[in-house]
Design a protein around this motif. Structure first.
Motif, short mmCIF file in Angstrom:
data_model
loop_
_atom_site.label_atom_id
_atom_site.label_comp_id
_atom_site.label_asym_id
_atom_site.label_seq_id
_atom_site.Cartn_x
_atom_site.Cartn_y
_atom_site.Cartn_z
N THR A 57 -3.11 -4.53 -3.80
CA THR A 57 -3.06 -4.17 -2.38
C THR A 57 -4.21 -4.81 -1.61
O THR A 57 -4.08 -5.15 -0.43
CB THR A 57 -3.09 -2.64 -2.18
OG1 THR A 57 -4.29 -2.11 -2.78
CG2 THR A 57 -1.87 -1.99 -2.80
N LYS A 58 -5.35 -5.00 -2.27
CA LYS A 58 -6.48 -5.68 -1.62
C LYS A 58 -6.14 -7.14 -1.34
O LYS A 58 -6.49 -7.69 -0.28
CB LYS A 58 -7.73 -5.58 -2.49
CG LYS A 58 -8.33 -4.17 -2.55
CD LYS A 58 -9.56 -4.14 -3.45
CE LYS A 58 -10.18 -2.76 -3.48
NZ LYS A 58 -11.37 -2.69 -4.37
N GLU A 101 0.81 -1.22 0.00
CA GLU A 101 0.00 0.00 0.00
C GLU A 101 0.84 1.27 0.00
O GLU A 101 0.47 2.28 -0.61
CB GLU A 101 -0.94 -0.01 1.22
CG GLU A 101 -1.77 1.24 1.43
CD GLU A 101 -2.88 1.39 0.39
OE1 GLU A 101 -3.23 2.54 0.08
OE2 GLU A 101 -3.37 0.35 -0.11
N LYS A 116 2.21 0.98 -6.24
CA LYS A 116 1.11 0.14 -5.76
C LYS A 116 0.00 0.05 -6.80
O LYS A 116 -0.23 0.98 -7.58
CB LYS A 116 0.54 0.68 -4.46
CG LYS A 116 -0.18 2.02 -4.61
CD LYS A 116 -0.75 2.49 -3.29
CE LYS A 116 -1.48 3.83 -3.46
NZ LYS A 116 -2.04 4.33 -2.20
N GLU A 117 -0.69 -1.11 -6.80
CA GLU A 117 -1.87 -1.32 -7.64
C GLU A 117 -3.01 -1.73 -6.72
O GLU A 117 -2.88 -2.65 -5.92
CB GLU A 117 -1.61 -2.40 -8.69
CG GLU A 117 -0.59 -2.01 -9.73
CD GLU A 117 -0.40 -3.10 -10.78
OE1 GLU A 117 -1.23 -4.03 -10.82
OE2 GLU A 117 0.58 -3.02 -11.54
N GLU A 118 -4.13 -1.03 -6.87
CA GLU A 118 -5.25 -1.23 -5.93
C GLU A 118 -5.70 -2.68 -5.85
O GLU A 118 -5.94 -3.21 -4.76
CB GLU A 118 -6.42 -0.35 -6.32
CG GLU A 118 -7.57 -0.41 -5.33
CD GLU A 118 -8.71 0.52 -5.68
OE1 GLU A 118 -9.73 0.48 -4.98
OE2 GLU A 118 -8.58 1.27 -6.66
N SER A 119 -5.82 -3.34 -6.99
CA SER A 119 -6.29 -4.74 -6.97
C SER A 119 -5.32 -5.63 -6.20
O SER A 119 -5.74 -6.56 -5.49
CB SER A 119 -6.47 -5.25 -8.40
OG SER A 119 -5.23 -5.22 -9.10
#
Length: 319
Positions: free
Chosen positions: A268-269, A258, A263-266
């Motif tokens: 980091t989830k 994060e 970072k890539e949102e998908s």
């Protein structure tokens, strides 16, 4: 249909005790509801506090109550006794207030017979009294073998030749059982089982302390109480999706972290879920000290042995 009978006797004409009534009250209150407040056991209390009450816990009264607990159909029937215990050459006894020489109270052999004859699917007996280890033994003089029908579990505070200790205004054994039921023995699904309760109690007592005994004949392990799970069960159910093969590593990269500029949102989830699994020791970083390091150094993470166990449960749809 879950029933529990919690018995605590402090007031004896000989050797009064101090913590048995509080033991019964604490356990009954705890068993009545799961941690989230949903109903669990319907609890009946039989108590004899010091200095109060006109009712006397006689051998007949205790036997009738135990018989009533076990006689009807139920999912679980649980007996907890806290008070004096004694022994003679015929076995152990739960001492009642009307105890006399050669008639000390309710025979543990009688309790064993009622438990074995019970129509309840599962029977649990928790005894916090001296010489409680006699419970479950075959009613033959000098015979230490155990004979339980399927579905019966017994945990006793001590061996048949040992005393049981009171500490801090209650029985040491019951205090440890309460700790276990409050979540100390809960698994990652939040379930507290009888074997887990025993493991918690046994581990807390040293080699010089009273030694609890666990006697059981079961084909399934049921939850006695449900507590808050330390990790989201939804995340546990995703284990097969995160790790298609349980023995393969999950490759990481800076995009998963994060705080990293790339970072890539998908991702980091996904990493959030992996970190949660790491906190409960189901996932470990590979060749890195922390999950953060594994991500920023483009290393990997993998399932632990416990992680592979829960992976199989999720894969089989058992979570």
């Amino acid at each position: 249909m879950r029933r529990a009978l919690c018995v605590g006797i402090d007031l004896y004409p000989f050797g009064a005790l101090r913590g048995c009534v509080s033991d019964a009250e604490r356990l009954a209150t705890l068993l009545a509801k799961h941690q989230d407040g949903t109903p669990n056991f319907e609890c009946k209390r039989i108590v004899a506090p010091n200095g109060g009450g006109t009712d006397v816990v006689t051998r007949v009264k205790l036997k009738q109550a135990v018989e009533q607990l076990f006689k009807d159909k139920a999912e679980v029937a649980l007996l907890h006794f806290s008070g004096h215990g004694t022994e003679n050459n015929l076995g152990g006894y739960l001492v009642t207030q009307d105890a006399t020489t050669y008639d000390e109270g309710l025979s543990m052999n009688d309790v064993l017979k009622m438990a074995n004859d019970s129509k309840a699917d599962e029977v649990v007996v928790l005894l916090d009294c001296c010489h409680s280890g006699h419970m479950g033994n075959v009613p033959v003089i000098n015979n230490n073998a155990t004979m339980l029908r399927e579905g019966v579990s017994i945990i006793t505070a001590s061996r048949g030749d040992q005393l049981s200790v009171e500490v801090g205004g209650g029985g040491l054994f019951t205090s440890l059982v309460v700790d276990a039921l409050e979540g100390g023995a809960a698994d990652l699904l939040g379930n507290v089982t009888i074997p887990a309760i025993y493991a918690k109690v046994e581990a807390a007592l040293g080699a010089w302390d009273q030694r609890p005994l666990f006697k059981s004949h079961v084909s399934k392990v049921i939850a006695i109480r449900r507590c808050a799970a330390p990790i989201s069960i939804a995340i546990l159910r995703e284990l097969p999706a995160l790790f298609p093969l349980p023995a393969e590593d999950f490759p990481l990269s800076p995009e998963y972290e994060e705080t990293h500029p790339d970072k890539e949102e998908s991702k980091t989830k996904i990493f959030f879920k992996l970190q949660n699994l790491s906190r409960v020791h189901l996932v470990v970083p590979v060749k890195a000290k922390h999950m953060y390091d594994a991500a920023v150094q483009s290393k990997a993470c993998r399932l632990t042995a416990a992680g592979r166990y829960y992976w199989r449960l999720a894969k089989d749809g058992r979570i």
